[in-house]
Design a protein around this motif. Structure first.
Motif: not given
Length: 297
Positions: A179-187, A192-203
């Protein structure tokens, strides 16, 4: 030879692959085939470069034969008996987007997490959750721990003591690899571009099989026509799931539902009732609604 093939690729790229043809010489080059007397046969077997996004029957033939021999691709569903009739009627498939909706406080997030945790456990999968509504992350993990262990994190119940620290250590050993949690830095506002980038990194870093977005309205849309932007995001999610053979669970809130005049209860929403666009129904592969009748439940 290798240098010749590399040069062939560069020339085709420069001129346009769709304009070019090539010959695979039986021997090292045309001179070798001429000496061996097979140049005429080689020239008669001219080949065209594969065009990106275009597929012939030959390109797909192995997959067609696999369908013939083995039938449709297998779907996945939880094995626990508590899912009852749902396990008989609903399952998901890699490469699919699953849209989940339901009136706020009816339990769509809680049920979906339980459903996904069972998929992770039963099918040796890994899941990533983007859930800004469940903050802080430590508190969110207590919900996962309760579902995984089957006891309360907070207090004892008759004949059912609260989770102990050794239980949490055992959960940590399992969940750290699952299980992995994804979250943006505070503030920082997630886009969607950021989230797709994170998903690709995690994959690529962890081999994630299931991506969960809870909820759609917690990711900032690009400026422009909202209807068009929603459609564009759903198209990207579909392409991402299919290209990477993963499952995407998308939690999306419905528009405000009307109350039934006879029962006084809110009507159950469908995917067409998801706020913002009918594409939440039109573009999704699978989906479900979580609805509770509080008068009888």
């Amino acid at each position: 030879d290798e240098k010749g093939i590399a040069l062939r690729e560069r020339i085709a790229q420069r001129l346009g692959r769709y304009r070019c043809s090539y010959i695979d010489w039986t021997h090292k080059d045309a001179n070798g085939s001429l000496i061996e007397g097979c140049i005429a046969e080689d020239i008669s077997n001219v080949k065209r470069f594969a065009i990106s996004g275009t597929f012939t029957v030959s390109d797909l033939y192995d997959g067609i034969i696999d369908l013939y021999d083995n039938g449709l691709p297998k779907t996945i569903k939880p094995k626990h008996e508590c899912f009852g009739q749902m396990a008989e009627t609903f399952s998901v498939m890699r490469g699919h987007v699953v849209t989940v909706t339901g009136i706020p406080s009816h339990g769509k997030s809680a049920f979906s997490e339980w459903h996904i945790l069972n998929l992770v456990h039963d099918h040796n999968m890994k899941a990533s959750f983007f859930s800004p509504e469940h903050s802080p992350m430590e508190l969110h993990q207590t919900n996962f721990a309760q579902k995984a262990i089957g006891r309360s994190f907070w207090k004892d119940y008759p004949d059912l003591p609260r989770i102990q620290k050794h239980d949490l250590a055992r959960y940590r050993e399992w969940a750290d690899q699952k299980l992995y949690l994804t979250g943006a830095d505070k503030g920082e506002t997630p886009t969607w571009d950021w989230l797709f980038e994170k998903f690709n990194e995690q994959m690529f870093a962890y081999g994630i099989d299931i991506f969960v977005i809870d909820a759609f309205n917690k990711v900032q849309l690009a400026k422009g026509n909202k209807l068009d932007e929603i459609g564009a995001v759903l198209t990207r999610l579909t392409a991402f799931a299919q290209a990477n053979d993963v499952v995407v669970f998308l939690v999306a809130h419905p528009t405000k539902m009307k109350k039934n005049e006879k029962t006084g209860q809110y009507d159950s929403p469908t995917l067409y009732d998801v706020s913002g666009s009918a594409d939440f129904r039109n573009q999704t592969h699978d989906g479900y609604c979580i609805y509770r009748n509080f008068a009888s439940d």
